[in-house]
Design a protein around this motif. Structure first.
Motif, PDB file in Angstrom:
ATOM      1  N   ARG A 214       0.846  -1.191   0.000  1.00  0.00           N
ATOM      2  CA  ARG A 214       0.000   0.000   0.000  1.00  0.00           C
ATOM      3  C   ARG A 214       0.878   1.235   0.000  1.00  0.00           C
ATOM      4  O   ARG A 214       1.928   1.255   0.623  1.00  0.00           O
ATOM      5  CB  ARG A 214      -0.895   0.012   1.228  1.00  0.00           C
ATOM      6  CG  ARG A 214      -1.935  -1.108   1.175  1.00  0.00           C
ATOM      7  CD  ARG A 214      -2.799  -1.127   2.396  1.00  0.00           C
ATOM      8  NE  ARG A 214      -3.399   0.187   2.620  1.00  0.00           N
ATOM      9  CZ  ARG A 214      -3.972   0.561   3.746  1.00  0.00           C
ATOM     10  NH1 ARG A 214      -4.005  -0.252   4.762  1.00  0.00           N
ATOM     11  NH2 ARG A 214      -4.493   1.759   3.865  1.00  0.00           N
ATOM     12  N   ARG A 215       0.426   2.275  -0.669  1.00  0.00           N
ATOM     13  CA  ARG A 215       1.149   3.537  -0.699  1.00  0.00           C
ATOM     14  C   ARG A 215       0.582   4.451   0.387  1.00  0.00           C
ATOM     15  O   ARG A 215      -0.632   4.545   0.549  1.00  0.00           O
ATOM     16  CB  ARG A 215       0.977   4.238  -2.038  1.00  0.00           C
ATOM     17  CG  ARG A 215       1.672   3.546  -3.167  1.00  0.00           C
ATOM     18  CD  ARG A 215       1.494   4.340  -4.442  1.00  0.00           C
ATOM     19  NE  ARG A 215       2.252   3.756  -5.527  1.00  0.00           N
ATOM     20  CZ  ARG A 215       2.233   4.213  -6.764  1.00  0.00           C
ATOM     21  NH1 ARG A 215       1.477   5.244  -7.079  1.00  0.00           N
ATOM     22  NH2 ARG A 215       2.955   3.635  -7.690  1.00  0.00           N
ATOM     23  N   SER A 216       1.465   5.140   1.086  1.00  0.00           N
ATOM     24  CA  SER A 216       0.994   6.088   2.089  1.00  0.00           C
ATOM     25  C   SER A 216       0.426   7.316   1.386  1.00  0.00           C
ATOM     26  O   SER A 216       0.690   7.563   0.202  1.00  0.00           O
ATOM     27  CB  SER A 216       2.125   6.499   3.021  1.00  0.00           C
ATOM     28  OG  SER A 216       3.086   7.251   2.303  1.00  0.00           O
ATOM     29  N   ARG A 217      -0.300   8.111   2.107  1.00  0.00           N
ATOM     30  CA  ARG A 217      -0.919   9.308   1.536  1.00  0.00           C
ATOM     31  C   ARG A 217       0.167  10.284   1.078  1.00  0.00           C
ATOM     32  O   ARG A 217       0.081  10.853  -0.021  1.00  0.00           O
ATOM     33  CB  ARG A 217      -1.832   9.971   2.567  1.00  0.00           C
ATOM     34  CG  ARG A 217      -2.530  11.227   2.059  1.00  0.00           C
ATOM     35  CD  ARG A 217      -3.452  11.841   3.108  1.00  0.00           C
ATOM     36  NE  ARG A 217      -2.831  12.039   4.403  1.00  0.00           N
ATOM     37  CZ  ARG A 217      -2.028  13.067   4.725  1.00  0.00           C
ATOM     38  NH1 ARG A 217      -1.770  13.979   3.832  1.00  0.00           N
ATOM     39  NH2 ARG A 217      -1.494  13.163   5.921  1.00  0.00           N
ATOM     40  N   GLU A 218       1.220  10.482   1.889  1.00  0.00           N
ATOM     41  CA  GLU A 218       2.292  11.406   1.529  1.00  0.00           C
ATOM     42  C   GLU A 218       3.026  10.941   0.266  1.00  0.00           C
ATOM     43  O   GLU A 218       3.345  11.738  -0.617  1.00  0.00           O
ATOM     44  CB  GLU A 218       3.309  11.545   2.676  1.00  0.00           C
ATOM     45  CG  GLU A 218       2.775  12.233   3.907  1.00  0.00           C
ATOM     46  CD  GLU A 218       2.095  11.261   4.869  1.00  0.00           C
ATOM     47  OE1 GLU A 218       2.202  10.028   4.662  1.00  0.00           O
ATOM     48  OE2 GLU A 218       1.458  11.730   5.821  1.00  0.00           O
ATOM     49  N   TYR A 219       3.295   9.662   0.188  1.00  0.00           N
ATOM     50  CA  TYR A 219       3.987   9.122  -0.979  1.00  0.00           C
ATOM     51  C   TYR A 219       3.130   9.289  -2.228  1.00  0.00           C
ATOM     52  O   TYR A 219       3.613   9.695  -3.284  1.00  0.00           O
ATOM     53  CB  TYR A 219       4.344   7.651  -0.757  1.00  0.00           C
ATOM     54  CG  TYR A 219       5.014   7.029  -1.961  1.00  0.00           C
ATOM     55  CD1 TYR A 219       6.314   7.376  -2.302  1.00  0.00           C
ATOM     56  CD2 TYR A 219       4.344   6.114  -2.762  1.00  0.00           C
ATOM     57  CE1 TYR A 219       6.931   6.827  -3.402  1.00  0.00           C
ATOM     58  CE2 TYR A 219       4.952   5.552  -3.868  1.00  0.00           C
ATOM     59  CZ  TYR A 219       6.251   5.919  -4.189  1.00  0.00           C
ATOM     60  OH  TYR A 219       6.856   5.384  -5.281  1.00  0.00           O
ATOM     61  N   GLN A 220       1.862   8.991  -2.131  1.00  0.00           N
ATOM     62  CA  GLN A 220       0.966   9.116  -3.281  1.00  0.00           C
ATOM     63  C   GLN A 220       0.866  10.573  -3.739  1.00  0.00           C
ATOM     64  O   GLN A 220       0.845  10.851  -4.941  1.00  0.00           O
ATOM     65  CB  GLN A 220      -0.428   8.566  -2.952  1.00  0.00           C
ATOM     66  CG  GLN A 220      -1.377   8.539  -4.142  1.00  0.00           C
ATOM     67  CD  GLN A 220      -0.850   7.703  -5.290  1.00  0.00           C
ATOM     68  OE1 GLN A 220      -0.347   6.601  -5.086  1.00  0.00           O
ATOM     69  NE2 GLN A 220      -0.964   8.224  -6.505  1.00  0.00           N
TER      70      GLN A 220
END
Length: 103
Positions: free
Chosen positions: A3-9
């Protein structure tokens, strides 16, 4: 799949938008005429030699040739070489004006 974190996305989206903007700017931008027309006389070298007691001036004129990286070389008003590269011009200059040895 991870899963991608919100910051990374958010950073992935920001960089993707920047990439698209750069590409659009490159495609739609103003493109100058390439390559520009070169002048006939591209380089001029003047050498004044004081070793003999009387100043002697030599003039090397490097004119445009049919290749972008070469010159037609004139020395003191006479054609020396046609289509000669910059490093060969400097080599010839080095050999024509050797060091003077004082005894």
């Amino acid at each position: 799949m991870y899963r991608r974190s919100r910051e990374y996305q958010e950073s992935v989206t920001k960089f993707a938008k920047a990439r698209v903007a750069r590409e659009e700017k490159r495609i739609n931008g103003v493109h100058p005429e390439y390559p520009p027309e070169l002048p006939a006389l591209r380089r001029l070298i003047e050498i004044t030699d004081y070793d003999t007691g009387i100043p002697v001036t030599h003039r090397l004129e490097l004119y445009r040739s049919n290749r972008i990286d070469c010159y037609n070389v004139w020395v003191n008003g006479k054609l020396w070489k046609k289509r000669m590269g910059w490093s060969k011009v400097l080599e010839g200059l080095r050999k024509a004006l050797p060091r003077r040895i004082n005894h």
